[in-house]
Design a protein around this motif. Structure first.
Motif, PDB file in Angstrom:
ATOM      1  N   ILE A   1       0.822  -1.234   0.000  1.00 41.10           N
ATOM      2  CA  ILE A   1       0.000   0.000   0.000  1.00 41.10           C
ATOM      3  C   ILE A   1       0.845   1.269   0.000  1.00 41.10           C
ATOM      4  O   ILE A   1       0.324   2.359  -0.221  1.00 41.10           O
ATOM      5  CB  ILE A   1      -0.995   0.045   1.185  1.00 41.10           C
ATOM      6  CG1 ILE A   1      -0.267   0.135   2.536  1.00 41.10           C
ATOM      7  CG2 ILE A   1      -1.944  -1.142   1.160  1.00 41.10           C
ATOM      8  CD1 ILE A   1      -1.193   0.529   3.684  1.00 41.10           C
TER       9      ILE A   1
ATOM     10  N   THR B   1      -5.002  -4.645   4.205  1.00 41.54           N
ATOM     11  CA  THR B   1      -4.859  -4.120   2.844  1.00 41.54           C
ATOM     12  C   THR B   1      -3.507  -4.455   2.225  1.00 41.54           C
ATOM     13  O   THR B   1      -3.343  -4.348   1.020  1.00 41.54           O
ATOM     14  CB  THR B   1      -5.018  -2.592   2.852  1.00 41.54           C
ATOM     15  OG1 THR B   1      -4.163  -2.048   3.867  1.00 41.54           O
ATOM     16  CG2 THR B   1      -6.449  -2.200   3.141  1.00 41.54           C
TER      17      THR B   1
ATOM     18  N   SER C   1      -2.399   5.837   2.504  1.00 37.97           N
ATOM     19  CA  SER C   1      -3.127   4.632   2.085  1.00 37.97           C
ATOM     20  C   SER C   1      -3.931   4.034   3.225  1.00 37.97           C
ATOM     21  O   SER C   1      -4.978   3.425   3.000  1.00 37.97           O
ATOM     22  CB  SER C   1      -2.140   3.591   1.558  1.00 37.97           C
ATOM     23  OG  SER C   1      -1.452   4.091   0.448  1.00 37.97           O
TER      24      SER C   1
ATOM     25  N   GLU D   1      -7.222   5.751   3.209  1.00 38.03           N
ATOM     26  CA  GLU D   1      -8.077   5.300   2.097  1.00 38.03           C
ATOM     27  C   GLU D   1      -8.597   3.879   2.325  1.00 38.03           C
ATOM     28  O   GLU D   1      -9.682   3.528   1.881  1.00 38.03           O
ATOM     29  CB  GLU D   1      -7.295   5.335   0.780  1.00 38.03           C
ATOM     30  CG  GLU D   1      -6.999   6.743   0.303  1.00 38.03           C
ATOM     31  CD  GLU D   1      -6.000   6.749  -0.844  1.00 38.03           C
ATOM     32  OE1 GLU D   1      -5.728   5.673  -1.404  1.00 38.03           O
ATOM     33  OE2 GLU D   1      -5.483   7.830  -1.141  1.00 38.03           O
ATOM     34  N   ARG D   2      -7.797   3.068   3.022  1.00 34.66           N
ATOM     35  CA  ARG D   2      -8.125   1.672   3.330  1.00 34.66           C
ATOM     36  C   ARG D   2      -8.455   0.845   2.092  1.00 34.66           C
ATOM     37  O   ARG D   2      -9.318  -0.039   2.120  1.00 34.66           O
ATOM     38  CB  ARG D   2      -9.272   1.584   4.349  1.00 34.66           C
ATOM     39  CG  ARG D   2      -8.928   2.177   5.695  1.00 34.66           C
ATOM     40  CD  ARG D   2      -9.990   1.898   6.721  1.00 34.66           C
ATOM     41  NE  ARG D   2      -9.884   0.546   7.270  1.00 34.66           N
ATOM     42  CZ  ARG D   2      -9.066   0.195   8.259  1.00 34.66           C
ATOM     43  NH1 ARG D   2      -8.263   1.086   8.796  1.00 34.66           N
ATOM     44  NH2 ARG D   2      -9.043  -1.037   8.703  1.00 34.66           N
ATOM     45  N   LEU D   3      -7.789   1.139   0.997  1.00 35.78           N
ATOM     46  CA  LEU D   3      -8.010   0.349  -0.214  1.00 35.78           C
ATOM     47  C   LEU D   3      -6.986  -0.778  -0.267  1.00 35.78           C
ATOM     48  O   LEU D   3      -5.794  -0.536  -0.098  1.00 35.78           O
ATOM     49  CB  LEU D   3      -7.865   1.227  -1.462  1.00 35.78           C
ATOM     50  CG  LEU D   3      -8.951   2.270  -1.668  1.00 35.78           C
ATOM     51  CD1 LEU D   3      -8.611   3.173  -2.845  1.00 35.78           C
ATOM     52  CD2 LEU D   3     -10.302   1.587  -1.892  1.00 35.78           C
ATOM     53  N   PRO D   4      -7.448  -1.984  -0.479  1.00 36.12           N
ATOM     54  CA  PRO D   4      -6.475  -3.079  -0.557  1.00 36.12           C
ATOM     55  C   PRO D   4      -5.597  -2.956  -1.796  1.00 36.12           C
ATOM     56  O   PRO D   4      -6.077  -2.526  -2.853  1.00 36.12           O
ATOM     57  CB  PRO D   4      -7.347  -4.336  -0.614  1.00 36.12           C
ATOM     58  CG  PRO D   4      -8.682  -3.869  -1.065  1.00 36.12           C
ATOM     59  CD  PRO D   4      -8.824  -2.442  -0.654  1.00 36.12           C
ATOM     60  N   ALA D   5      -4.341  -3.249  -1.649  1.00 37.46           N
ATOM     61  CA  ALA D   5      -3.426  -3.198  -2.787  1.00 37.46           C
ATOM     62  C   ALA D   5      -2.993  -4.619  -3.097  1.00 37.46           C
ATOM     63  O   ALA D   5      -1.928  -5.063  -2.687  1.00 37.46           O
ATOM     64  CB  ALA D   5      -2.231  -2.314  -2.465  1.00 37.46           C
TER      65      ALA D   5
END
Lengths: 335, 413
Positions: free
Chosen positions: A23, A282, A33, A36-40
């Motif tokens: 991330i 993430t 990141s 945002e807590r978006l998984p990468a």
């Protein structure tokens, strides 16, 4: 001054963090990141054969040359991650380029699997061509302690040093060692963390997803933190990101999977138990790096929501199991 | 000269159990008697085809037998872990703790473990890689190679429920593990810790060590002028450490006391020793400082003494730089000439031998020493084992990567 912030003797200041994972690279990138807590996660761009694990959490944009002052002939991926994470942590702690007594600078790192890429390369040569055809240069980079040794050479670490290999609690073992070195006055600064790199050997060797958990995503990364006594940090005017408190290594059992949490809460005299930090998930499961990366993530969470409560980071040696070697580390806000 | 009295710390640590699986045999007594007799435990390497290595001799354990059921394990672990389990059983029995620390008993929260290895399940790694190259990799082989599997197996076999850790600092690992375990007890985390070092002979590590020319094409002669390299072996050494208070409460025999330890890195080069053994000097000085033992009172050193051209001089220089003139009064012994270099097991086995030297007030010889070297001019005990009054002893280890470790042991007053 020390009374005002009510530091206990077991509390140590975190003044620098150097996270590298899917991330983000470095504190700012990692922290953004986290918000945002978006998984990468996604297919590997580096590895040809990832077996049943089609999605991984790779350090996508990582180039080690961005962090080193001199070119290296050869580095294992694991060592690359460690050298860069150390550089980031020292920079974040405002220690890069400063005059530190090298005998007062220590280093403790954990890794579950070490340098599997180099091991694979060396053993493949030995098995296909014969014992005379391994590579002496690559062999020296296969050792689990080689990332630590290379970091000691790169950053002139002449103080206490250790490399720990205890599965996914390896970084906690390193933290426990580093904390003792600081408490005992054996070092002024400890670089401490963990690392592991994705490789074909690792991904083909892991249990299948249905055995390990459907949401399990293998990841890679390194996280190095600069730890020092609160007094040292305050005297040099360093920004204190967080305080690391008591920690515990234990064997959890089926009957009491949270035995480590009970132990650590008891040592800190905390009732009720501290909240357990929930890893954002993430950046995948990063094995020897996971407890160090989770510590960085917890620190960033505390920085965005300051409070005086302790958070517990709990880890288990094997990702599918809540038995066997396990560890807990407490952290609280530095502000 | 008036000798300084070492201050006595609050929490004292003692060694109460010993276990060893070495090329001399599967017991601690076989090791000790073998060393005192001046015999050598080197033989032709038969575990795998050694063609291509600089030397076909090694410290191999022959006629090995192991039953997983004896340790309540459902599967047979890697042979390196087998060595560890058998040595651990001996150490526990030796300490008189077999009833408390056995599989099936409730996990003992005051019994932990600190392990040390270079290569983990080395044979399982070879099997795994063979499968990977054939596109049929086995996760079971990978699990048996994985370092933390040894911790789980040991904790299961002996109902250890306390803190656990594992070091991998190349050949300095075992000595560092003794130091770490002593600190964990001293901190009050736990009352007793099983400390173990283990490793086995396997093709890939030996290929690398041979290509680095660490392995001699001649013979292993520590500290001799005609030394030309080392020879490697396999095995495990286990020490049971506990707080003196706990040991006294249960009336345990104490081999020696653990005073202090240190571990560091040369911060110089992955394979070459630093000039003058500066890193090793720092580790010896650091351990003595932690132990509160004045350098001139160290009477015995179980040295790393690999028999390589540069290491033995560097270690001798390090000892002289720390001990000064007192270096010439101390006995300095390498057991590798008799036993070979046991890699991740070396530090634990050598620490164990230092404990026995203190307990019996007797030091084994540096076996196969043949020719004096002016650069290695200490008392290497070359004429055979010797009775010696030992109050304080050190065990020093060093490894690839430039890691060093040292532990200071002593007679229990």
């Amino acid at each position: 001054m020390m009374d005002r912030i009510r530091l206990h003797d077991y509390e140590l200041a975190v003044t620098g963090i150097g996270p590298i994972c899917s991330i983000g690279i470095g504190r700012d990138d990692f922290a953004a990141s986290m918000v945002e807590r978006l998984p990468a996660v996604g297919p590997s761009e580096r590895l040809g054969d990832t077996g049943v694990y089609t999605d991984v959490a790779e350090c996508w944009d990582f180039v080690v040359e961005d962090y080193l002052s001199s070119k290296k002939t050869y580095l294992d991926r694991c060592s690359e991650l460690v050298l860069a994470a150390c550089a980031l942590a020292l920079e974040d702690a405002r220690l890069a380029g400063t005059q530190i007594d090298p005998t007062r600078l220590g280093l403790a790192l954990g890794s579950a699997f070490g340098c599997l890429d180099s091991m694979t390369n060396h053993t493949a040569r030995v098995q296909t061509k014969g014992l005379r055809f391994g590579s002496p240069m690559i062999f020296t980079h296969t050792m689990v302690n080689s990332p630590t040794a290379l970091a000691a050479i790169e950053y002139d670490v002449q103080g206490p040093l250790g490399t720990f290999a205890a599965g996914s609690i390896s970084a906690a073992c390193a933290l426990e060692f580093a904390a003792r070195r600081l408490r005992d006055g054996d070092a002024d600064f400890m670089l401490v963390g963990g690392c592991d790199a994705l490789s074909t050997a690792l991904l083909r060797g892991l249990p299948r997803p249905e055995q390990i958990g459907a949401d399990f995503v293998p990841g890679e990364g390194a996280a190095v933190l600069v730890l020092e006594r609160g007094e040292t940090a305050l005297n040099r005017g360093a920004a204190i990101h967080a305080y690391v408190g008591p920690m515990s290594l234990a064997v959890a059992s089926d009957a009491s999977p949270d035995a480590v949490l009970q132990k650590v809460a008891h040592r800190a005299n905390l009732m009720p138990f501290p909240d357990v930090f929930c890893s954002p998930g993430t950046y995948g499961h990063t094995f020897g790096a996971c407890m160090a990366l989770d510590l960085c993530a917890a620190i960033e969470q505390l920085r965005s929501q300051p409070g005086s409560d302790w958070l517990a980071i709990v880890g288990y040696s094997a990702p599918a199991s809540r038995t066997g070697p396990s560890a807990a580390v407490l952290v609280r806000s530095g502000t | 000269m008036m000798k300084m009295k070492r201050p006595i710390p609050e929490n004292r640590i003692v060694v109460t159990g010993l276990g060893a699986v070495t090329p001399f045999g599967p017991t601690c007594d076989a090791l000790w008697q073998g060393l005192l007799s001046g015999q050598r435990a080197l033989s032709e390497l038969t575990k795998f085809d050694p063609t291509g290595l600089r030397n076909t001799k090694a410290g191999q354990i022959h006629d090995w037998q192991f039953a997983a059921a004896d340790f309540s394990l459902e599967r047979t672990p890697d042979e390196a872990v087998q060595f560890l389990l058998v040595a651990a059983a001996e150490a526990i029995s030796d300490a008189g703790l077999s009833k408390q620390l056995q599989s099936g008993a409730p996990a003992h929260p005051q019994a932990g473990t600190v392990l040390a290895t270079n290569f983990g399940g080395g044979a399982s790694w070879e099997e795994y890689m063979s499968g990977l190259l054939d596109k049929r990799p086995s996760p079971d082989h990978f699990a048996d190679f994985s370092f933390h599997t040894a911790i789980s197996d040991l904790c299961h076999a002996f109902a250890l429920g306390g803190p656990c850790s594992q070091l991998s600092m190349a050949c300095a690992s075992g000595t560092a593990a003794i130091g770490l375990a002593a600190e964990m007890i001293r901190d009050g985390q736990v009352e007793m810790i099983l400390v173990g070092g283990y490793d086995e002979l396997a093709p890939s590590p030996l290929s690398g060590l041979s290509l680095l020319r660490t392995i001699t094409d001649d013979d292993l002669r520590p500290f001799s002028a005609n030394r030309s390299g080392t020879l490697f072996g396999e095995g495990a050494g286990v020490l049971l450490l506990e707080s003196l208070e706990h040991a006294r409460k249960r009336g345990a025999r104490c081999y020696c006391e653990v005073f202090g330890a240190w571990q560091n890195n040369n911060a110089y080069h992955l394979t070459a020793p630093d000039a003058g053994g500066a890193g090793m000097a720092r580790v010896l000085a650091g351990a003595l400082h932690k132990a509160g033992v004045p350098a001139d009172q160290l009477q015995h050193i179980n040295a790393h003494g690999t028999g390589t051209e540069y290491h033995d001089v560097a270690e001798t220089e390090a000892i002289k730089s720390v001990l000064g003139a007192a270096a010439y009064d101390a006995t300095v012994v390498s057991i590798k000439g008799a036993l070979s270099h046991l890699m991740g097991a070396a530090g634990a086995v050598e620490g164990l031998v230092a404990a026995l030297s203190i307990y019996h007030q007797k030091v084994p010889p540096t076996t196969n020493y043949s020719e004096p070297d002016p650069a290695c001019d200490l008392d290497y005990v070359t004429e055979g084992c010797r009775d010696q009054n030992i109050q304080y002893a050190a065990s020093i280890s060093a490894g690839i990567g430039g890691d060093n470790s040292c532990v200071i042991l002593g007679r229990l007053d």
